[in-house]
Design a protein around this motif. Structure first.
Motif, PDB file in Angstrom:
ATOM      1  N   LEU A   1       0.861  -1.183   0.000  1.00 39.06           N
ATOM      2  CA  LEU A   1       0.000   0.000   0.000  1.00 39.06           C
ATOM      3  C   LEU A   1       0.899   1.235   0.000  1.00 39.06           C
ATOM      4  O   LEU A   1       1.973   1.223   0.580  1.00 39.06           O
ATOM      5  N   VAL A   2       0.433   2.307  -0.595  1.00 42.98           N
ATOM      6  CA  VAL A   2       1.251   3.508  -0.670  1.00 42.98           C
ATOM      7  C   VAL A   2       0.585   4.635   0.096  1.00 42.98           C
ATOM      8  O   VAL A   2      -0.461   4.467   0.709  1.00 42.98           O
ATOM      9  N   SER A   3       1.217   5.832   0.028  1.00 46.57           N
ATOM     10  CA  SER A   3       0.711   7.016   0.720  1.00 46.57           C
ATOM     11  C   SER A   3       0.519   6.734   2.205  1.00 46.57           C
ATOM     12  O   SER A   3      -0.583   6.645   2.707  1.00 46.57           O
ATOM     13  N   PRO A   4       1.620   6.557   2.966  1.00 50.13           N
ATOM     14  CA  PRO A   4       1.519   6.109   4.346  1.00 50.13           C
ATOM     15  C   PRO A   4       0.912   7.160   5.271  1.00 50.13           C
ATOM     16  O   PRO A   4       1.081   8.352   5.090  1.00 50.13           O
ATOM     17  N   LEU A   5       0.203   6.646   6.296  1.00 47.07           N
ATOM     18  CA  LEU A   5      -0.301   7.524   7.343  1.00 47.07           C
ATOM     19  C   LEU A   5       0.831   7.860   8.313  1.00 47.07           C
ATOM     20  O   LEU A   5       0.981   8.992   8.751  1.00 47.07           O
ATOM     21  N   PHE A   6       1.597   6.849   8.669  1.00 48.67           N
ATOM     22  CA  PHE A   6       2.772   7.054   9.512  1.00 48.67           C
ATOM     23  C   PHE A   6       3.977   6.490   8.767  1.00 48.67           C
ATOM     24  O   PHE A   6       3.818   5.748   7.811  1.00 48.67           O
TER      25      PHE A   6
ATOM     26  N   ILE B   1       5.194  -2.561   4.024  1.00 50.80           N
ATOM     27  CA  ILE B   1       3.743  -2.355   4.060  1.00 50.80           C
ATOM     28  C   ILE B   1       3.441  -0.951   4.565  1.00 50.80           C
ATOM     29  O   ILE B   1       3.949  -0.530   5.603  1.00 50.80           O
ATOM     30  N   ARG B   2       2.619  -0.238   3.840  1.00 52.56           N
ATOM     31  CA  ARG B   2       2.188   1.106   4.228  1.00 52.56           C
ATOM     32  C   ARG B   2       0.663   1.169   4.157  1.00 52.56           C
ATOM     33  O   ARG B   2       0.025   0.424   3.408  1.00 52.56           O
ATOM     34  N   LEU B   3       0.093   2.092   4.911  1.00 56.03           N
ATOM     35  CA  LEU B   3      -1.362   2.157   5.012  1.00 56.03           C
ATOM     36  C   LEU B   3      -1.897   3.515   4.575  1.00 56.03           C
ATOM     37  O   LEU B   3      -1.332   4.553   4.921  1.00 56.03           O
ATOM     38  N   PHE B   4      -2.994   3.501   3.847  1.00 55.94           N
ATOM     39  CA  PHE B   4      -3.699   4.738   3.550  1.00 55.94           C
ATOM     40  C   PHE B   4      -4.333   5.269   4.845  1.00 55.94           C
ATOM     41  O   PHE B   4      -4.834   4.499   5.664  1.00 55.94           O
ATOM     42  N   SER B   5      -4.341   6.581   4.998  1.00 55.78           N
ATOM     43  CA  SER B   5      -4.990   7.180   6.168  1.00 55.78           C
ATOM     44  C   SER B   5      -6.480   6.864   6.173  1.00 55.78           C
ATOM     45  O   SER B   5      -7.080   6.613   7.223  1.00 55.78           O
TER      46      SER B   5
ATOM     47  N   LYS C   1     -11.105   1.550   9.578  1.00 54.79           N
ATOM     48  CA  LYS C   1     -11.013   0.504  10.591  1.00 54.79           C
ATOM     49  C   LYS C   1     -11.426   1.025  11.968  1.00 54.79           C
ATOM     50  O   LYS C   1     -12.106   0.334  12.731  1.00 54.79           O
ATOM     51  N   LEU C   2     -11.018   2.248  12.301  1.00 53.96           N
ATOM     52  CA  LEU C   2     -11.349   2.821  13.604  1.00 53.96           C
ATOM     53  C   LEU C   2     -12.837   3.103  13.740  1.00 53.96           C
ATOM     54  O   LEU C   2     -13.366   3.212  14.852  1.00 53.96           O
ATOM     55  N   GLN C   3     -13.519   3.252  12.608  1.00 51.35           N
ATOM     56  CA  GLN C   3     -14.955   3.536  12.635  1.00 51.35           C
ATOM     57  C   GLN C   3     -15.796   2.270  12.441  1.00 51.35           C
ATOM     58  O   GLN C   3     -17.023   2.336  12.430  1.00 51.35           O
ATOM     59  N   ASP C   4     -15.131   1.124  12.303  1.00 55.59           N
ATOM     60  CA  ASP C   4     -15.833  -0.136  12.056  1.00 55.59           C
ATOM     61  C   ASP C   4     -15.917  -0.924  13.371  1.00 55.59           C
ATOM     62  O   ASP C   4     -14.902  -1.405  13.871  1.00 55.59           O
TER      63      ASP C   4
ATOM     64  N   ARG D   1       0.629   2.268  17.401  1.00 53.21           N
ATOM     65  CA  ARG D   1       0.235   0.900  17.724  1.00 53.21           C
ATOM     66  C   ARG D   1      -0.937   0.440  16.853  1.00 53.21           C
ATOM     67  O   ARG D   1      -1.031  -0.736  16.501  1.00 53.21           O
ATOM     68  N   ILE D   2      -1.841   1.353  16.520  1.00 58.20           N
ATOM     69  CA  ILE D   2      -2.946   1.027  15.622  1.00 58.20           C
ATOM     70  C   ILE D   2      -2.399   0.620  14.251  1.00 58.20           C
ATOM     71  O   ILE D   2      -2.783  -0.397  13.666  1.00 58.20           O
ATOM     72  N   GLU D   3      -1.473   1.452  13.730  1.00 58.32           N
ATOM     73  CA  GLU D   3      -0.888   1.151  12.426  1.00 58.32           C
ATOM     74  C   GLU D   3      -0.184  -0.204  12.446  1.00 58.32           C
ATOM     75  O   GLU D   3      -0.360  -1.030  11.548  1.00 58.32           O
TER      76      GLU D   3
END
Length: 666
Positions: free
Chosen positions: A31-36, A117-121, A127-130, A175-177
Motif C-alpha cells: 500500500l502507498v501514501s503512508p499515514l505514519f 507495508i504502508r497504510l492509507f490514512s 477501521k477505527l470507525q468499524d 500501535r494502531i498502524e
C-alpha cells in the motif's frame, strides 16, 4: 493421513512465502501514501533486543498495565469464577504474557517493515470507525472501556485511559498502524493454506465413515507373573540397583529432619474484633464478596442470521427494522414473529428470560446490560449467528447477604488477618530475643497458649511444614501460617542427610521394580511381534498364541461420543487407539498402552463411501480444514520467526510496582 502441520510446513507456497519475507525479496509497497512512517526508534532504556531492534522498559510497563486491566475486567465480570477462567485461558502470569506478546508483535512488525507495508490514512480511519474491526483486529489496542454502546470510540475516555497507561496519542496511533500491518502479514501468510481434494476426502472418511475393529488386549499382570518365575542372580540385581541409582538416585534414602514445633490458634491468641471493624469490612466488600444474586436482565431479541457473504444485505434489512422499532417500540414482539430467525425464542415473543453476566455471548450480553430503561432498543449487535436487535423488558437489581448472616464469617476473616500480622511481629521479636534468652520463647508460648509437638524424621513433601523445615538450618528457628490459619513456630533439632543404602536394606523394593521392568520389556516384544504377524493373519487367529483377550468393536465413527465413552469405561483407550493417528484403511493396525496393559487394534471393515453424504458435507469440511490450516500456518510461520530470531535480554525483567487489580477499574 499425513498430519496437517507437516503438509503446511512442507508446502512450496509456504516455504516460498517464508523465504520471501525472511530475505525481504521484492521492493514495492503493498500500500502507498503512508499515514505514519517506518519505525526508527531509539530506546532510552531497553529490556530486550529482537534482531537488534529494541523493546523498552516503558513499552513493557504499558503492555503489562494492559494485561492487568484485562484481568481486572475479567475478575469484575466473572466474580468467583474468574480464577478458573484465567487459568483456562493461561492468564495467571501477566508479566510473562506481556513480554511474550511484545516479542510476537515485534517480530511481525519487522516482517511488515521488510515487506514495506504502508497504510492509507482513509483505510486506518475506516477501521477505527468499524465496530467489527474494533472488536476483532484492534481489540488488544483500543480499550473496551473507550468504546460506546454504538460501537464508536469515545476519545475523551480514550485519552484518560491512555494517560493512565502512560501512553501518548502518538503512541496509540503507531500501535494502531502496527496492529493493522501485523494483520496484513498474518493474512498474507494464511494464503498458503491450500486444501487438496485428497485431504477433503480423507477428512470425510476419517470423520463420517464408520469402521469395525477387532482389539487384542495384553494384560500386564500375566507378563508380570511370568517375569516373577525367574529369580534374578545377586549380580544381576546388584547391577540393576546401581543402574537405577546412577540414573535418578531411585533407591537413595531421602533426607530426614526432626524438629520441635508449637502451634498457635487465632481464637486463643487474645485478639478481639470490634463490631465497628466488622461493619466497615462488610461495607467495603459487600459487592465483591457478599453478592447473593447478581444483576439480571430480561430482553427480547430479533435475530437475522448472516455470514460474510450476506452480511451487507442483512445489515441493511436490520437497519430498517431498527428504524421502525425506534418509531414504535411497542411493536417489537410483533416484529419478532415477523422477522426473527431464532426459532426457539420466536414462540416466546423473542424473550430470553432473566440472565446474568457470563450466561450469554459476551457481545450480546454487553448490549443487553447497556440498555438503561425498560423498552429501550439496542443498536445493531453483530454476533456469531448474525445481526441482532434487543429490547429491554426488565432488570433485577443485585441483592446482597445481610450483615447478620455473614457476621461470623467476617469476624473469622478479620481475626485471621489480624492474627497473621500480630503473630509475625511477636514471633520475630521472640526469636531475636531467644539468641540470648531461651526463657523468652517459653514465656511467649505459655502466654499465647501454644501447643507443643515433636516431629521426627520427616521427609520433604508439599506441605507448608516440610517446605519451611527443609529451608531452615539446624538449631535455627522459623515460623509460618499453615493452611488452617494457625501460626506455627519451629526449631530444627536434627538433620539426617540423604545417602545411598546397601542393597540389602531395599532389596524387596528393588526386586519388585526389576520384575516390573522385565514384564514391560516382555509386553513390548509381544506387542511388536503380534503387530507384525497381524498384517497377514486376523487377530482372532493369533490371540491364543499371545494369551490375549479378543474384543470385537461394532460400527464406530469419530463423533460417536457415547460409544467411545462406554469403551473407555471398560478400560479400552478408545480415542487414542482408534482415531489418534488418522489411520483409515481396512487392515490398518494401531497400538497403544494404558494402565500398563497393551492394546492392538485392527480395522476389519469400513463403511462404503457415501457420495451423497460427501457432497452434503464437503463445504463444511473445507471450512473446517481451511480454518485449521490458516491457524496452523500462521503459528508455524511465527514459530519460524522465533526460531530464527536473535533475542537478547539486556537486563532482568523490571520489577514494576504491582498495582492492585481493583484499583485499575476506576
Amino acid at each position: 493421513m499425513i498430519s496437517m502441520r507437516e503438509k503446511i510446513l512442507k508446502s512450496k507456497l509456504y516455504k516460498a512465502l517464508l523465504w520471501m519475507i525472511l530475505l525481504s525479496m521484492g521492493g514495492g509497497a503493498l500500500l502507498v501514501s503512508p499515514l505514519f512512517y517506518k519505525r526508527d526508534r531509539v530506546a532510552p532504556s531497553t529490556i530486550v533486543l529482537v534482531n537488534d531492534q529494541d523493546i523498552t522498559i516503558k513499552e513493557f510497563e504499558q503492555k503489562l498495565m494492559q494485561e492487568m486491566e484485562r484481568i481486572a475486567l475479567l475478575k469484575q465480570q466473572y466474580g468467583e469464577y474468574a480464577d478458573t477462567l484465567l487459568s483456562l485461558l493461561g492468564l495467571e502470569n501477566p508479566r510473562a504474557i506481556a513480554l511474550q506478546t511484545l516479542l510476537y508483535e515485534e517480530l511481525l512488525n519487522q516482517v511488515a517493515d521488510k515487506l514495506n507495508i504502508r497504510l492509507f490514512s482513509d483505510f486506518v480511519m475506516q477501521k477505527l470507525q468499524d465496530p467489527s474491526a474494533l472488536f476483532s483486529e484492534l481489540r488488544d489496542i483500543v480499550p473496551m472501556q473507550a468504546i460506546t454502546k454504538q460501537g464508536a470510540i469515545d476519545f475523551t475516555a480514550l485519552k484518560i485511559i491512555l494517560q493512565r497507561q502512560g501512553q501518548s496519542l502518538a503512541d496509540f496511533e503507531r500501535r494502531i498502524e502496527e496492529a493493522l500491518q501485523r494483520k496484513m502479514v498474518t493474512d498474507l501468510v494464511s494464503l498458503s493454506a491450500y486444501i487438496s481434494p485428497e485431504e477433503i476426502r480423507e477428512y470425510f472418511q476419517d470423520h463420517y465413515l464408520k469402521r469395525k475393529y477387532s482389539v487384542l488386549h495384553f494384560p500386564f499382570e500375566q507378563f508380570l507373573a511370568q517375569a516373577r518365575k525367574e529369580q534374578p542372580s545377586d549380580q544381576k540385581l546388584e547391577a540393576f540397583f546401581k543402574e537405577q541409582n546412577k540414573l535418578n538416585k531411585k533407591y537413595w534414602i531421602p533426607e530426614k529432619r526432626s524438629a520441635e514445633i508449637w502451634t498457635f490458634n487465632p481464637e486463643s491468641y487474645g485478639l478481639k474484633i470490634q463490631d465497628k471493624e466488622i461493619e466497615e469490612y462488610y461495607k467495603q466488600n459487600k459487592q465483591k464478596k457478599f453478592l447473593e444474586n447478581p444483576v439480571q436482565v430480561n430482553v427480547r431479541n430479533i435475530l437475522l442470521k448472516a455470514d460474510e457473504t450476506t452480511m451487507d444485505a442483512v445489515h441493511a434489512k436490520a437497519q430498517k427494522i431498527k428504524e421502525e422499532l425506534e418509531k414504535n417500540p411497542e411493536q417489537f414482539e410483533k416484529l419478532v414473529k415477523e422477522y426473527s430467525q431464532d426459532e426457539k425464542a420466536v414462540t416466546k415473543g423473542g424473550e430470553t428470560g432473566y440472565f446474568k453476566r457470563g450466561d450469554k455471548n459476551p457481545v450480546f450480553e454487553r448490549a443487553a446490560f447497556r440498555l438503561k430503561n425498560n423498552g429501550d432498543i439496542s443498536d445493531l449487535v453483530r454476533t456469531q449467528e448474525g445481526i441482532e436487535i434487543l429490547q429491554r423488558i426488565d432488570r433485577k437489581p443485585a441483592t446482597y447477604k445481610s450483615l447478620e448472616s455473614v457476621k461470623n464469617e467476617i469476624q473469622r476473616i478479620l481475626l485471621e488477618r489480624k492474627f497473621k500480622n500480630k503473630f509475625a511481629q511477636d514471633v520475630q521479636r521472640v526469636v531475636d530475643q531467644s539468641k540470648n534468652n531461651l526463657a523468652a520463647v517459653e514465656k511467649f508460648v505459655k502466654s499465647k497458649q501454644g501447643v507443643k509437638d515433636i516431629i521426627k524424621e520427616k521427609t520433604l513433601d508439599e506441605s507448608s511444614l516440610a517446605q519451611k523445615l527443609f529451608k531452615t538450618k539446624k538449631d535455627n528457628w522459623a515460623f509460618f501460617i499453615n493452611k488452617e490459619g494457625n501460626g506455627v513456630l519451629l526449631k530444627v533439632l536434627e538433620i539426617q542427610k540423604t545417602f545411598e543404602p546397601e542393597l540389602s536394606i531395599v532389596k524387596n523394593k528393588v526386586l519388585e521394580d526389576f520384575y516390573q521392568k522385565q514384564a514391560q520389556e516382555m509386553l513390548k516384544i509381544a506387542m511388536e511381534n503380534a503387530k507384525k504377524v497381524s498384517k497377514n493373519q486376523s487377530l482372532k487367529q493369533i490371540k491364543d498364541q499371545y494369551n490375549a483377550e479378543l474384543i470385537e468393536v461394532d460400527w464406530l465413527k469419530k463423533d460417536d461420543t457415547e460409544q467411545l465413552q462406554a469403551l473407555e469405561k471398560k478400560g479400552i483407550p478408545a480415542n487414542q487407539l482408534f482415531f489418534a493417528d488418522g489411520t483409515i484403511k481396512k487392515g490398518s493396525i494401531t497400538s497403544t498402552y494404558a494402565n500398563n496393559d497393551g492394546y492392538l487394534a485392527k480395522i476389519e471393515a469400513i463403511e462404503e463411501f457415501n457420495k451423497t453424504l460427501f457432497e452434503e458435507k464437503q463445504n463444511e469440511i473445507i471450512k473446517n480444514l481451511y480454518q485449521d490450516k490458516k491457524e496452523l500456518t500462521t503459528r508455524g510461520f511465527v514459530a519460524s520467526l522465533f526460531k530464527n530470531a536473535k533475542i537478547k535480554f539486556i537486563e532482568e525483567q523490571p520489577q514494576t510496582e504491582q498495582i492492585p487489580l481493583d484499583d485499575l477499574i476506576g
